[in-house]
Enzyme design. Sequence first.
Site, PDB file in Angstrom:
ATOM      1  N   ARG A  32       0.840  -1.208   0.000  1.00  0.00           N
ATOM      2  CA  ARG A  32       0.000   0.000   0.000  1.00  0.00           C
ATOM      3  C   ARG A  32       0.872   1.253   0.000  1.00  0.00           C
ATOM      4  NH1 ARG A  32      -4.297  -0.219   4.562  1.00  0.00           N
ATOM      5  NH2 ARG A  32      -5.054   1.652   3.457  1.00  0.00           N
ATOM      6  N   ASN A  48      -8.392   7.950   6.889  1.00  0.00           N
ATOM      7  CA  ASN A  48      -7.437   7.482   5.881  1.00  0.00           C
ATOM      8  C   ASN A  48      -6.006   7.521   6.412  1.00  0.00           C
ATOM      9  OD1 ASN A  48      -9.717   7.332   4.366  1.00  0.00           O
ATOM     10  ND2 ASN A  48      -9.251   9.129   3.102  1.00  0.00           N
ATOM     11  N   GLY A  68     -17.137  10.358   1.818  1.00  0.00           N
ATOM     12  CA  GLY A  68     -16.572   9.068   1.434  1.00  0.00           C
ATOM     13  C   GLY A  68     -16.274   8.106   2.546  1.00  0.00           C
ATOM     14  N   THR A  69     -17.208   7.965   3.490  1.00  0.00           N
ATOM     15  CA  THR A  69     -17.036   6.935   4.521  1.00  0.00           C
ATOM     16  C   THR A  69     -18.366   6.197   4.715  1.00  0.00           C
ATOM     17  OG1 THR A  69     -16.569   6.457   6.843  1.00  0.00           O
ATOM     18  CG2 THR A  69     -17.431   8.665   6.351  1.00  0.00           C
ATOM     19  N   SER A  70     -18.295   4.891   4.894  1.00  0.00           N
ATOM     20  CA  SER A  70     -19.507   4.077   5.071  1.00  0.00           C
ATOM     21  C   SER A  70     -20.034   4.177   6.501  1.00  0.00           C
ATOM     22  CB  SER A  70     -19.193   2.615   4.744  1.00  0.00           C
ATOM     23  OG  SER A  70     -18.165   2.139   5.609  1.00  0.00           O
ATOM     24  N   HIS A 102      -6.721   6.858  12.288  1.00  0.00           N
ATOM     25  CA  HIS A 102      -6.319   5.451  12.142  1.00  0.00           C
ATOM     26  C   HIS A 102      -4.841   5.290  11.776  1.00  0.00           C
ATOM     27  CE1 HIS A 102     -10.837   4.493  11.299  1.00  0.00           C
ATOM     28  NE2 HIS A 102     -10.599   4.750  12.559  1.00  0.00           N
ATOM     29  N   ASP A 128      -3.545   7.395   4.139  1.00  0.00           N
ATOM     30  CA  ASP A 128      -2.738   7.994   3.065  1.00  0.00           C
ATOM     31  C   ASP A 128      -2.418   9.451   3.409  1.00  0.00           C
ATOM     32  OD1 ASP A 128      -5.791   8.180   1.196  1.00  0.00           O
ATOM     33  OD2 ASP A 128      -4.699   9.911   2.002  1.00  0.00           O
TER      34      ASP A 128
END
Length: 237
Positions: A57, A88, A179-181, A105, A90
Site C-alpha cells: 500500500r 485514511n 466518502g465513509t460508510s 487510524h 494515506d
Amino acid sequence: MKKKIVVLTGAGVSAESGVSTFRDSDGLWEQHKVEDVASIEGWYRNPALVLDFYNARRAQLATVKPNAAHRAIAELENEYDVIVVTQNVDNLHERAGSTRIIHLHGELTKVRPENCCNDRDGFSEEAVFDIGHDSISLGDLAPNGAQLRPHIVWFGEAVPKIESAIDAVEAADILLIVGTSLQVYPAAGLYAYAKAGIPIYIIDPKDVSIRDGRIHHIKDVATKGMEEFKNLIKSKN
Ligand code: APR
C-alpha cells in the site's frame, strides 16, 4: 471570525485518486482478511504477511496523487477555519495542502517500535518516524531494539486521537462527511457530537446508513460533490 468547518473523510475521498476503498465491491477487504492484516492478533500470528500488505500500500501511495476533492477541501481554508478528521492512512490531504489534519487510524508513511507503548495509553509521538514510501521487513529494528511495525490503528486497538476529533466536531459550525460508510467506531459516531442545529453534509454516491434530519446527502462522487457543497454553503452565507 471565520466559520469552523470539520471535514470527516474516509476511503471514498481517495477513490478517484486510484486508492482502493475497503468495503466496496473491489475493496481491500474483498481481497484480504481483516483479521490477518489489520489486527494485533494477525501481527503476532504472521508479521511478514502484515508488513507485505502495508509495504504494497505504501509503494502504491507513491504512484497516486491528490484529486480535486482533496484540493477543494484544502482550498476551504481560504475562507473557513478547517480541521480535517480522516480515517485514511494515506497522505493525500497533506499533499493537497490541508494544514490541520487529525489521522484517527494512523499514517501509512510512518512506523514505530512494536512494543513502544501499551494500547491503553497509546504511543509516544517520539517513537514514531516517517519512512516515506519505503518498505520495512522483519528484522528492521527501532532504536530501542524492537521490531518496527506500521503506525496504523488496527481493529481492537485504541484510537488515541479520538478526543481531539470530538473536540473539533463539538466546536464546528458546519460538519462535512466525505466518502465513509460510517461502519467503524468510534469515527462513525463522531457526527453525534455536532452542536444542535448545525448543518451536516454527507458526500457519498451510495445511500447512507445514518438517519438524522440535519443531514443533507449530496449523492455523488467526492470530486463533483465538493463542487456542489461549496456552492451550497456559499449560497447560505
Ligand atoms: N466519492 C465519494 N465516496 C465514495 C467514492 C467516491 N468516488 N467511492 C466510494 N465512496 C464511498 C462508498 O460508497 C462508501 O460509503 O466511500 C465509502 C467507503 O467506505 P469504506 O470502504 O467502508 O471505507 P471507510 O468508511 O473509510 O472505512 C473506515 O475501516 O477498514 C477500516 O481502518 C479502515 O479507516 C478504515 C475504516
